[in-house]
Write a protein that holds these residues in place. Structure first.
Motif, mmCIF file in Angstrom:
data_model
loop_
_atom_site.group_PDB
_atom_site.id
_atom_site.type_symbol
_atom_site.label_atom_id
_atom_site.label_comp_id
_atom_site.label_asym_id
_atom_site.label_seq_id
_atom_site.Cartn_x
_atom_site.Cartn_y
_atom_site.Cartn_z
ATOM 1 N N GLY A 35 28.428 -8.296 13.959
ATOM 2 C CA GLY A 35 27.787 -7.906 12.716
ATOM 3 C C GLY A 35 26.807 -8.930 12.184
ATOM 4 O O GLY A 35 25.925 -8.582 11.390
ATOM 5 N N ILE A 76 23.295 -7.819 13.220
ATOM 6 C CA ILE A 76 22.826 -6.470 12.889
ATOM 7 C C ILE A 76 21.453 -6.584 12.227
ATOM 8 O O ILE A 76 21.214 -7.459 11.382
ATOM 9 N N CYS A 77 20.560 -5.701 12.637
ATOM 10 C CA CYS A 77 19.201 -5.713 12.076
ATOM 11 C C CYS A 77 19.227 -5.518 10.562
ATOM 12 O O CYS A 77 19.992 -4.737 10.066
ATOM 13 N N LEU A 103 21.463 -0.821 16.283
ATOM 14 C CA LEU A 103 21.989 -1.595 15.158
ATOM 15 C C LEU A 103 21.869 -3.100 15.361
ATOM 16 O O LEU A 103 21.590 -3.841 14.411
ATOM 17 N N LEU A 104 22.122 -3.570 16.589
ATOM 18 C CA LEU A 104 22.093 -5.008 16.842
ATOM 19 C C LEU A 104 20.671 -5.482 17.133
ATOM 20 O O LEU A 104 19.918 -4.816 17.847
ATOM 21 N N ASP A 105 20.342 -6.640 16.611
ATOM 22 C CA ASP A 105 19.022 -7.225 16.874
ATOM 23 C C ASP A 105 19.091 -7.964 18.211
ATOM 24 O O ASP A 105 19.119 -9.195 18.281
ATOM 25 N N ILE A 139 31.548 -2.521 16.975
ATOM 26 C CA ILE A 139 30.917 -3.818 16.726
ATOM 27 C C ILE A 139 31.917 -4.708 16.009
ATOM 28 O O ILE A 139 32.552 -4.298 15.037
#
Length: 228
Positions: free
Chosen positions: A224, A227-228, A178-180, A219
């Motif tokens: 957030g 997030i991608c 989820l996280l970039d 998260i």
């Protein structure tokens, strides 16, 4: 097994691995005295706030000394005080209203009951107009421990929006999905760790994520933002 059951089973497994009880955690077997439960909700909600925990727990069916799974005869959904259901009786006598809830799961073919208690916020939690606190492994009246009471009021300072939770109960692999994370390391001009554990450690340090009591992650609102 549904997602809720899976979550609470993993929670109990992790809490059993603690070497002893915490001020925000109580193990019981069959002690289901409603007055004691109400007092513990007050005490544990305060201890969770002081210890910067989102939640506190009472778990029935776990032996206190060994943390063995022994099961319990306690059935909170069927328990009544007179003609009044236990949950409603507790809600009525707690001030302010506490959004606690009971969950029953089966482990090793034995019944386990979890009472999940949110931390107190903005004001102390009273039961029958008395406030309690956990001191070591003992439940005491809050008014008798002014230093604990002072810490409790200090804990009520509003948690920044950035550190509030946006997405809860996700695995480490889901965090990195989820996280970039690559963009974060590029921006910070840091090398991307070769192992996921290193990324998770960094994300916790930056307060983008927090570890939950069951071993999964949440998260934060700050996390957030990447997030991608």
């Amino acid at each position: 097994m549904d997602a809720q059951q899976e979550y609470y089973i993993s929670l109990v497994k992790r809490l059993r691995n603690l070497p002893n009880e915490r001020e925000w955690l109580e193990f019981k077997v069959d002690n289901n005295d409603p007055k004691i439960i109400g007092e513990y909700i007050s005490a544990l909600s305060h201890s969770a706030s002081i210890c910067d925990k989102d939640k506190a727990y009472i778990i029935w069916g776990i032996e206190d000394r060994t943390h063995d799974i022994v099961g319990t005869q306690f059935k909170p959904k069927q328990f009544k005080i007179g003609n009044e259901e236990l949950e409603n009786w507790l809600f009525r006598l707690l001030k302010p209203r506490v959004d606690f809830h009971f969950v029953e799961v089966s482990m090793n073919d034995k019944n386990i009951v979890i009472l999940e208690i949110p931390h107190a916020h903005s004001q102390p939690t009273s039961f029958k107009d008395e406030e309690y606190i956990r001191v070591g492994s003992y439940k005491k009246k809050l008014k008798d421990f002014p230093e604990k009471e002072r810490k409790l009021w200090l804990s009520f300072e509003q948690k920044p929006f950035e550190l509030m939770l946006a997405i809860e109960n996700i695995s480490a692999s889901k965090v990195t999905e989820l996280l970039d994370c690559a963009a974060y390391y590029t921006l910070m001009e840091l090398p991307l760790p070769s192992h996921r554990d290193g990324i998770i450690h960094n994300m916790i340090d930056e307060q983008f994520i927090v570890e939950m009591d069951n071993g999964h992650y949440a998260i934060t609102n700050m996390g957030g933002t990447i997030i991608c």
